[in-house]
Design a protein around this motif. Structure first.
Motif, short mmCIF file in Angstrom:
data_model
loop_
_atom_site.label_atom_id
_atom_site.label_comp_id
_atom_site.label_asym_id
_atom_site.label_seq_id
_atom_site.Cartn_x
_atom_site.Cartn_y
_atom_site.Cartn_z
N MET A 1 -3.61 -10.44 -9.32
CA MET A 1 -4.40 -10.92 -8.62
C MET A 1 -5.23 -10.16 -7.94
O MET A 1 -5.70 -9.36 -8.29
N VAL A 2 -6.70 -10.93 -8.71
CA VAL A 2 -8.00 -10.21 -7.81
C VAL A 2 -7.88 -10.05 -6.21
O VAL A 2 -7.94 -11.48 -6.00
N GLY A 3 -8.06 -9.39 -5.54
CA GLY A 3 -8.22 -9.57 -4.34
C GLY A 3 -6.63 -9.94 -3.26
O GLY A 3 -6.06 -10.85 -3.62
N ILE A 4 -6.99 -9.14 -2.86
CA ILE A 4 -5.04 -9.06 -2.11
C ILE A 4 -5.26 -9.31 -0.41
O ILE A 4 -4.55 -9.92 0.29
N GLY A 5 -6.42 -9.24 -0.25
CA GLY A 5 -6.43 -10.41 1.64
C GLY A 5 -6.45 -11.68 1.51
O GLY A 5 -6.14 -12.21 0.23
N GLY A 6 -6.42 -12.12 2.27
CA GLY A 6 -6.56 -13.54 2.64
C GLY A 6 -5.66 -14.60 1.67
O GLY A 6 -4.35 -14.15 2.29
N LEU A 7 -5.71 -15.44 0.49
CA LEU A 7 -4.96 -16.14 0.27
C LEU A 7 -3.88 -14.98 -0.82
O LEU A 7 -3.08 -15.37 -1.51
N GLY A 8 -5.17 -13.82 -0.89
CA GLY A 8 -4.29 -13.10 -2.79
C GLY A 8 -2.81 -12.78 -2.03
O GLY A 8 -1.79 -12.71 -3.15
N HIS A 9 -2.43 -12.54 -1.16
CA HIS A 9 -1.36 -12.04 -0.88
C HIS A 9 -0.42 -12.72 -0.95
O HIS A 9 0.91 -12.79 -0.85
N LEU A 10 -1.05 -14.21 -0.28
CA LEU A 10 0.61 -14.73 -0.56
C LEU A 10 0.42 -15.21 -2.14
O LEU A 10 1.49 -15.23 -2.46
N ALA A 11 -0.25 -15.78 -2.77
CA ALA A 11 -0.28 -15.55 -4.28
C ALA A 11 0.80 -14.82 -4.51
O ALA A 11 0.86 -14.56 -5.77
N LEU A 12 0.02 -13.06 -4.42
CA LEU A 12 0.94 -12.15 -4.93
C LEU A 12 2.78 -12.48 -4.37
O LEU A 12 3.21 -11.85 -5.78
N ASP A 30 -7.29 1.90 -1.02
CA ASP A 30 -6.55 1.76 -0.16
C ASP A 30 -5.31 0.58 0.56
O ASP A 30 -4.50 0.52 1.42
N LYS A 31 -5.27 -0.44 -0.73
CA LYS A 31 -4.10 -1.92 -0.43
C LYS A 31 -3.28 -1.10 -0.88
O LYS A 31 -2.07 -2.53 -1.15
N GLU A 32 -3.47 -0.34 -2.38
CA GLU A 32 -1.74 -0.14 -3.08
C GLU A 32 -0.80 -0.63 -2.10
O GLU A 32 0.40 -1.01 -2.49
#
Length: 78
Positions: A1-12, A30-32
């Motif tokens: 998953m590229v990108g942890i913020g926004g919708l990325g965290h839901l997809a993850l 920073d977001k690990e």
């Protein structure tokens, strides 16, 4: 998953719950901790490292969330 913020965290979260081995990719470490807490199996930081290049051949499927020129959300799979 590229990108942890926004919708990325839901997809993850969804991918992890489906039993997928999820690699979260972000520009820095920073977001690990957050990514692993959401279910990421692996984490890659891209800024100032060659981690992504080293792992490139290990991916079966890529998922990222982008925005098109009009600003509309445009989920992409590759």
């Amino acid at each position: 998953m590229v990108g942890i913020g926004g919708l990325g965290h839901l997809a993850l979260q969804c991918l992890a719950r489906w039993g997928c081995e999820v690699t979260a990719i972000s520009s820095s470490r920073d977001k690990e901790e957050v990514a692993r807490g959401l279910g990421a199996t692996n984490f890659i930081a891209t800024k100032g490292t060659d981690e992504l290049r080293k792992a490139a051949q290990s991916f079966d499927f890529g998922c990222r969330h982008t925005t098109d020129r009009r600003g509309a959300a445009a989920p992409r799979a590759s």
